[in-house]
Design a protein around this motif. Structure first.
Motif, PDB file in Angstrom:
ATOM      1  N   LEU A 173     -22.989 -23.245  17.663  1.00  9.71           N
ATOM      2  CA  LEU A 173     -22.580 -23.116  16.266  1.00  9.71           C
ATOM      3  C   LEU A 173     -21.467 -22.091  16.076  1.00  9.71           C
ATOM      4  CD1 LEU A 173     -25.934 -23.390  14.308  1.00  9.71           C
ATOM      5  CD2 LEU A 173     -23.947 -24.873  14.099  1.00  9.71           C
ATOM      6  N   PHE A 174     -21.326 -21.160  17.062  1.00  5.43           N
ATOM      7  CA  PHE A 174     -20.247 -20.183  16.962  1.00  5.43           C
ATOM      8  C   PHE A 174     -18.877 -20.855  16.977  1.00  5.43           C
ATOM      9  CE2 PHE A 174     -23.427 -16.966  18.005  1.00  5.43           C
ATOM     10  CZ  PHE A 174     -23.012 -15.943  17.160  1.00  5.43           C
ATOM     11  N   ALA A 175     -18.806 -22.070  17.533  1.00  6.45           N
ATOM     12  CA  ALA A 175     -17.520 -22.764  17.664  1.00  6.45           C
ATOM     13  C   ALA A 175     -17.092 -23.437  16.361  1.00  6.45           C
ATOM     14  CB  ALA A 175     -17.608 -23.791  18.782  1.00  6.45           C
ATOM     15  N   VAL A 176     -18.009 -23.517  15.363  1.00 10.61           N
ATOM     16  CA  VAL A 176     -17.735 -24.302  14.156  1.00 10.61           C
ATOM     17  C   VAL A 176     -16.394 -23.986  13.486  1.00 10.61           C
ATOM     18  CG1 VAL A 176     -18.498 -24.583  11.756  1.00 10.61           C
ATOM     19  CG2 VAL A 176     -20.059 -25.068  13.627  1.00 10.61           C
ATOM     20  N   PRO A 177     -16.065 -22.701  13.241  1.00  8.70           N
ATOM     21  CA  PRO A 177     -14.804 -22.430  12.528  1.00  8.70           C
ATOM     22  C   PRO A 177     -13.564 -22.911  13.285  1.00  8.70           C
ATOM     23  CG  PRO A 177     -16.218 -20.516  12.511  1.00  8.70           C
ATOM     24  CD  PRO A 177     -16.829 -21.475  13.475  1.00  8.70           C
ATOM     25  N   GLN A 178     -13.679 -23.031  14.634  1.00  8.04           N
ATOM     26  CA  GLN A 178     -12.533 -23.510  15.425  1.00  8.04           C
ATOM     27  C   GLN A 178     -12.349 -25.013  15.249  1.00  8.04           C
ATOM     28  OE1 GLN A 178     -11.138 -21.055  16.574  1.00  8.04           O
ATOM     29  NE2 GLN A 178     -12.472 -19.605  17.637  1.00  8.04           N
ATOM     30  N   VAL A 179     -13.444 -25.701  14.888  1.00 16.06           N
ATOM     31  CA  VAL A 179     -13.427 -27.164  14.905  1.00 16.06           C
ATOM     32  C   VAL A 179     -13.345 -27.745  13.500  1.00 16.06           C
ATOM     33  CG1 VAL A 179     -14.614 -29.208  15.789  1.00 16.06           C
ATOM     34  CG2 VAL A 179     -14.905 -27.008  16.946  1.00 16.06           C
ATOM     35  N   LEU A 180     -14.101 -27.190  12.587  1.00 12.62           N
ATOM     36  CA  LEU A 180     -14.243 -27.828  11.275  1.00 12.62           C
ATOM     37  C   LEU A 180     -13.465 -27.088  10.190  1.00 12.62           C
ATOM     38  CD1 LEU A 180     -18.043 -28.562  11.565  1.00 12.62           C
ATOM     39  CD2 LEU A 180     -16.211 -30.242  11.739  1.00 12.62           C
ATOM     40  N   GLY A 181     -13.281 -27.772   9.064  1.00  9.27           N
ATOM     41  CA  GLY A 181     -12.453 -27.247   7.979  1.00  9.27           C
ATOM     42  C   GLY A 181     -13.096 -26.086   7.236  1.00  9.27           C
ATOM     43  N   ALA A 182     -12.266 -25.407   6.428  1.00  7.30           N
ATOM     44  CA  ALA A 182     -12.688 -24.193   5.743  1.00  7.30           C
ATOM     45  C   ALA A 182     -13.864 -24.448   4.798  1.00  7.30           C
ATOM     46  CB  ALA A 182     -11.515 -23.610   4.964  1.00  7.30           C
ATOM     47  N   ASN A 183     -13.812 -25.576   4.095  1.00 11.84           N
ATOM     48  CA  ASN A 183     -14.858 -25.877   3.137  1.00 11.84           C
ATOM     49  C   ASN A 183     -16.218 -26.021   3.827  1.00 11.84           C
ATOM     50  OD1 ASN A 183     -15.894 -26.425   0.625  1.00 11.84           O
ATOM     51  ND2 ASN A 183     -15.662 -28.629   0.901  1.00 11.84           N
ATOM     52  N   VAL A 184     -16.177 -26.738   4.978  1.00 13.74           N
ATOM     53  CA  VAL A 184     -17.418 -26.925   5.745  1.00 13.74           C
ATOM     54  C   VAL A 184     -17.956 -25.584   6.212  1.00 13.74           C
ATOM     55  CG1 VAL A 184     -18.437 -28.060   7.736  1.00 13.74           C
ATOM     56  CG2 VAL A 184     -16.565 -29.166   6.500  1.00 13.74           C
ATOM     57  N   TYR A 233      -7.693 -10.163   4.637  1.00  6.69           N
ATOM     58  CA  TYR A 233      -7.754 -11.265   5.605  1.00  6.69           C
ATOM     59  C   TYR A 233      -7.202 -12.539   4.985  1.00  6.69           C
ATOM     60  CZ  TYR A 233     -11.147  -8.231   7.914  1.00  6.69           C
ATOM     61  OH  TYR A 233     -11.770  -7.185   8.512  1.00  6.69           O
ATOM     62  N   GLU A 234      -6.609 -13.387   5.828  1.00  6.61           N
ATOM     63  CA  GLU A 234      -6.284 -14.753   5.416  1.00  6.61           C
ATOM     64  C   GLU A 234      -7.586 -15.454   5.040  1.00  6.61           C
ATOM     65  OE1 GLU A 234      -3.302 -16.818   5.786  1.00  6.61           O
ATOM     66  OE2 GLU A 234      -2.385 -14.815   5.624  1.00  6.61           O
ATOM     67  N   PRO A 235      -7.586 -16.314   4.002  1.00  7.67           N
ATOM     68  CA  PRO A 235      -8.836 -16.993   3.618  1.00  7.67           C
ATOM     69  C   PRO A 235      -9.523 -17.679   4.798  1.00  7.67           C
ATOM     70  CG  PRO A 235      -7.124 -17.454   2.023  1.00  7.67           C
ATOM     71  CD  PRO A 235      -6.474 -16.655   3.111  1.00  7.67           C
ATOM     72  N   GLN A 236      -8.707 -18.341   5.620  1.00  5.98           N
ATOM     73  CA  GLN A 236      -9.246 -19.048   6.790  1.00  5.98           C
ATOM     74  C   GLN A 236     -10.017 -18.088   7.706  1.00  5.98           C
ATOM     75  OE1 GLN A 236      -8.244 -22.161   6.612  1.00  5.98           O
ATOM     76  NE2 GLN A 236      -9.057 -23.065   8.484  1.00  5.98           N
ATOM     77  N   VAL A 237      -9.371 -16.967   8.009  1.00  4.40           N
ATOM     78  CA  VAL A 237      -9.963 -15.967   8.906  1.00  4.40           C
ATOM     79  C   VAL A 237     -11.209 -15.374   8.253  1.00  4.40           C
ATOM     80  CG1 VAL A 237      -9.540 -13.781  10.085  1.00  4.40           C
ATOM     81  CG2 VAL A 237      -7.688 -15.443   9.832  1.00  4.40           C
ATOM     82  N   ARG A 238     -11.088 -15.076   6.942  1.00  6.48           N
ATOM     83  CA  ARG A 238     -12.195 -14.465   6.224  1.00  6.48           C
ATOM     84  C   ARG A 238     -13.425 -15.352   6.283  1.00  6.48           C
ATOM     85  NH1 ARG A 238     -11.077 -15.230   0.805  1.00  6.48           N
ATOM     86  NH2 ARG A 238     -12.835 -16.650   0.818  1.00  6.48           N
ATOM     87  N   ARG A 239     -13.223 -16.652   6.031  1.00  5.89           N
ATOM     88  CA  ARG A 239     -14.373 -17.557   6.062  1.00  5.89           C
ATOM     89  C   ARG A 239     -15.002 -17.609   7.437  1.00  5.89           C
ATOM     90  NH1 ARG A 239     -11.118 -21.049   2.806  1.00  5.89           N
ATOM     91  NH2 ARG A 239     -11.740 -20.839   0.637  1.00  5.89           N
ATOM     92  N   ALA A 240     -14.154 -17.633   8.470  1.00  6.75           N
ATOM     93  CA  ALA A 240     -14.677 -17.693   9.846  1.00  6.75           C
ATOM     94  C   ALA A 240     -15.462 -16.422  10.168  1.00  6.75           C
ATOM     95  CB  ALA A 240     -13.528 -17.881  10.830  1.00  6.75           C
ATOM     96  N   LEU A 241     -14.911 -15.263   9.782  1.00  3.56           N
ATOM     97  CA  LEU A 241     -15.597 -14.010  10.091  1.00  3.56           C
ATOM     98  C   LEU A 241     -16.942 -13.936   9.371  1.00  3.56           C
ATOM     99  CD1 LEU A 241     -12.639 -11.440   9.963  1.00  3.56           C
ATOM    100  CD2 LEU A 241     -13.973 -12.109  11.971  1.00  3.56           C
ATOM    101  N   THR A 242     -16.940 -14.336   8.091  1.00  3.89           N
ATOM    102  CA  THR A 242     -18.192 -14.299   7.332  1.00  3.89           C
ATOM    103  C   THR A 242     -19.212 -15.227   7.971  1.00  3.89           C
ATOM    104  OG1 THR A 242     -16.877 -13.926   5.359  1.00  3.89           O
ATOM    105  CG2 THR A 242     -19.164 -14.522   5.014  1.00  3.89           C
ATOM    106  N   TYR A 243     -18.737 -16.398   8.385  1.00  6.25           N
ATOM    107  CA  TYR A 243     -19.627 -17.367   9.024  1.00  6.25           C
ATOM    108  C   TYR A 243     -20.219 -16.792  10.309  1.00  6.25           C
ATOM    109  CZ  TYR A 243     -20.978 -21.404  11.797  1.00  6.25           C
ATOM    110  OH  TYR A 243     -21.666 -22.274  12.585  1.00  6.25           O
ATOM    111  N   TRP A 244     -19.348 -16.202  11.130  1.00  5.85           N
ATOM    112  CA  TRP A 244     -19.864 -15.645  12.389  1.00  5.85           C
ATOM    113  C   TRP A 244     -20.881 -14.551  12.138  1.00  5.85           C
ATOM    114  CZ3 TRP A 244     -14.210 -15.884  14.323  1.00  5.85           C
ATOM    115  CH2 TRP A 244     -14.016 -17.093  15.014  1.00  5.85           C
ATOM    116  N   LEU A 245     -20.589 -13.726  11.157  1.00  6.61           N
ATOM    117  CA  LEU A 245     -21.524 -12.649  10.835  1.00  6.61           C
ATOM    118  C   LEU A 245     -22.867 -13.230  10.366  1.00  6.61           C
ATOM    119  CD1 LEU A 245     -21.638  -9.593  10.787  1.00  6.61           C
ATOM    120  CD2 LEU A 245     -20.970  -9.641   8.392  1.00  6.61           C
ATOM    121  N   ALA A 246     -22.795 -14.264   9.516  1.00  8.52           N
ATOM    122  CA  ALA A 246     -24.028 -14.893   9.029  1.00  8.52           C
ATOM    123  C   ALA A 246     -24.805 -15.497  10.185  1.00  8.52           C
ATOM    124  CB  ALA A 246     -23.708 -15.958   7.982  1.00  8.52           C
ATOM    125  N   LEU A 247     -24.074 -16.168  11.080  1.00  8.74           N
ATOM    126  CA  LEU A 247     -24.732 -16.789  12.236  1.00  8.74           C
ATOM    127  C   LEU A 247     -25.359 -15.716  13.117  1.00  8.74           C
ATOM    128  CD1 LEU A 247     -25.347 -19.371  13.783  1.00  8.74           C
ATOM    129  CD2 LEU A 247     -23.136 -19.147  14.929  1.00  8.74           C
TER     130      LEU A 247
END
Lengths: 328, 292
Positions: free
Chosen positions: A27-38, A155-169
């Motif tokens: 699941l850590f790979a998700v931000p690399q693969v899927l869109g920001a909304n997802v 942070y860029e929105p894209q980066v911000r979402r990925a970082l938040t996601y990783w932290l949540a995960l």
């Protein structure tokens, strides 16, 4: 003559735990693969998962039905704001606010852990309302109108979402891991004894209070993290919603539907709730009526949740947290 | 003088809280259930009174007389349909079931009546606005006296029923040990259903007076539940007159808090509740209920 042995892991639990671990890492790979909304959607799923796991830890293992975990959700979120206002980097503030929520739980525990059953439920609710009122008094935290998390603008929105996601995960995996270890440990047997019959467990020498304290503090930490992550995910919070009792409704729903007192139940419940929320949240009041009716239905007719149906067929559980009889 | 006035108003407010609390206390005393839908049921009662009063164009007090039997029946049905089943499977189920019920009632009201804030105050005329002026700063509102009087009458009536009548004896026996009570011919289910019916009716009464005294909307329930619960705990579990005292202490704490700043009103009530919980008395309350 058939011999029976007591064993911890079954074939399904070995497959299950390996599968879950691989899924967790993948699941850590998700931000690399899927869109920001997802990514943002999955972050909220992870937050639901954390909340469900924490509520289940309280109610499912220690019999503590809390209707006031929103105290920690709100405290975690506002704690993050408070820390960033004092120059702490936002993501560090999220972690620190979660730890501060654990401290808050430890401070509150002598007061609320005196209460049992329904008294505990409403007592924790009063505490949550009290903390919400105190937060509203502080104008620098936005008062009643709400406040946004400014520090993440760098942070860029894209980066911000990925970082938040990783932290949540990260939080989700750490918390589930902690619960897993707790249940595997000697403590686990004690906890499950409390779950089954508190008085009987106490009479067998299980020290009930320290275990309740442990779970209450852990749940305070987890719910604080969930609140801080909610803020990082949505960037704006209002006291009446982040301290709202609807969080308790969501948690109860997820755990009841998934399976109270099982490790897997809250995970299943969070997935189901996320899907339902995604489909029906637009219906407003009707959606909440449905949620309430389903929760009442499960409480009355299937209090062990859907996992109890699936779990039996899979030979116990996906994760080796209990013991099973096996025929050799 | 502001302080004296605040205390006087707080006492009257306490009467309303005691009225909310007595149904909660009764259900806890008889069935060991804390009904998390109590506040929302009270608001449902208020809406029923409001609906009857506006549709039939009658006084809210007359509408209340029509609403009470309906809510008594609802309480009876609630026990049979939901609570009886939930009581079979342990301590947690009634809590979860009543919490789910609270969400259903609250959102159903929202769906049917919209989130608008309403009041019955205007339609009761002089009763809700008039007062006896004692001095420039101190006046005794008619409505406050009426609510306190009703609260005392309801609590006294319940006390009388519990202590002096056959049904009261059945309730006390069932509360102590439902199985043994059944052995001597008292079916717990009937006693429980009657207790729930009475609790729902008193909640309706409280909801109606809330609606006359101030305003209400579909989301008013949880706050009233919390105040009722605080009144019960402050007054000491298991005592009806204690509930009245607890309601008054809570009401006075809120009005005194409000003299400092309106924002402190509810917070002051919560703080008194937490202080009682933290005190040795709190320990007493909890151990008593744990043994029961």
């Amino acid at each position: 003559m058939t011999t029976w042995t007591v064993q911890r892991s079954t074939r399904s639990s070995r497959i299950g735990s390996t599968g879950l671990l691989i899924t967790g890492v993948a699941l850590f790979a998700v931000p690399q693969v899927l869109g920001a909304n997802v990514v943002q959607q999955l972050t909220s799923l992870l937050i639901f998962l954390i909340m469900a796991a924490m509520w289940n830890a309280l109610a499912g293992y220690a019999g503590l039905v809390s209707v006031g975990q929103q105290a920690f959700i709100g405290f975690g979120a506002y704690g993050t704001i408070w820390l960033t206002q004092r120059g702490v980097a936002p993501y560090l503030a999220v972690v620190l606010a979660a730890l501060a929520s654990a401290v808050l739980a430890a401070v509150l525990s002598p007061l609320v852990l005196r209460l049992r059953g329904g008294q505990f439920a409403v007592g924790t609710w009063v505490v949550a309302e009290g903390i919400a009122l105190l937060v509203v008094l502080d104008e620098s935290l936005g008062g009643g109108t709400g406040v946004s998390l400014r520090g993440l603008n760098v942070y860029e929105p894209q980066v911000r979402r990925a970082l938040t996601y990783w932290l949540a995960l990260g939080f989700a995996l750490v918390l589930l891991g902690l619960l897993f270890l707790l249940l595997r440990h000697r403590t686990g047997a004690a906890l499950q004894a409390i779950r089954d019959d508190e008085d009987a467990a106490a009479s067998l020498g299980v020290r009930v209070m320290p275990l309740k304290f442990l779970l209450y503090v852990l749940a305070g930490f987890g719910c604080g993290a969930a609140g801080a992550l909610t803020l990082a995910n949505t960037l704006f919070i209002q006291p009446q919603s982040i301290f709202g009792v609807q969080w308790s409704a969501y948690m109860i729903f997820m755990v009841l539907v998934g399976g109270l007192g099982t490790f897997e139940g809250p995970i299943v419940g969070a997935l189901l709730f996320f899907a339902i929320q995604y489909q029906f949240a637009d219906l407003g009041a009707w959606y909440l009526i449905g949620l309430g009716l389903v929760a009442v239905g499960f409480a009355l007719f299937l209090p062990r949740g859907v996992w109890s149906l699936a779990g039996g067929r899979l030979g116990g559980s996906l994760l080796p947290v209990g013991y099973h009889l096996a025929r050799w | 003088m502001t302080v004296v006035n605040a205390i006087v108003q707080g006492v009257f407010l306490g009467g309303l809280y005691a009225l909310f609390a007595c149904g909660l206390s009764l259900m806890f005393g008889v069935m060991r259930i804390i009904n998390l839908a109590h506040g929302d049921i009270a608001v449902l009662g208020a809406f029923l009174v409001w609906y009857v009063a506006t549709e039939a164009d009658v006084s809210p007090f007359l509408a209340l007389l029509l609403a009470l039997p309906a809510m008594l029946a609802l309480g009876y049905v609630l026990q049979w349909a939901v609570l009886a089943r939930s009581l079979r499977s342990g301590m947690l189920t009634p809590l979860l079931a009543t919490f789910g019920l609270a969400i259903v009632v609250q959102n159903a009201l929202l769906q049917v009546f919209s989130p608008d804030v309403r009041s019955l105050g205007a339609s009761t005329g002089a009763i809700s606005t008039g007062s006896w002026r004692l001095t420039d700063q101190l006046s005794i509102p008619y409505l406050g006296v009426l609510i306190l009087g009703v609260a005392v009458a309801v609590l006294g009536g319940l006390q009388f029923v519990l202590r002096r009548t056959g049904f009261g004896r059945e309730m006390r026996a069932t509360a102590q040990d439902p199985d043994t009570a059944a052995l001597v011919g008292i079916p717990a289910s009937t006693v429980y259903a009657k207790a729930t019916a009475i609790a729902v009716a008193t909640a309706t009464l409280a909801g109606a007076f809330l609606a006359i005294n101030s305003t209400f909307d579909p989301s008013s329930g949880p706050t009233q539940l919390i105040f009722a619960f605080e009144a019960v705990i402050i007054g000491g579990l298991g005592s009806l007159w204690g509930t009245l005292a607890g309601g008054i202490v809570l009401g006075v704490a809120q009005t005194l808090g409000a003299t400092i700043d309106p924002q402190y009103s509810i917070l002051a009530g919560h703080l008194v509740f937490l202080a009682v919980l933290a005190s040795p008395r709190g320990r007493l309350i909890v151990t008593r209920s744990a043994r029961a």
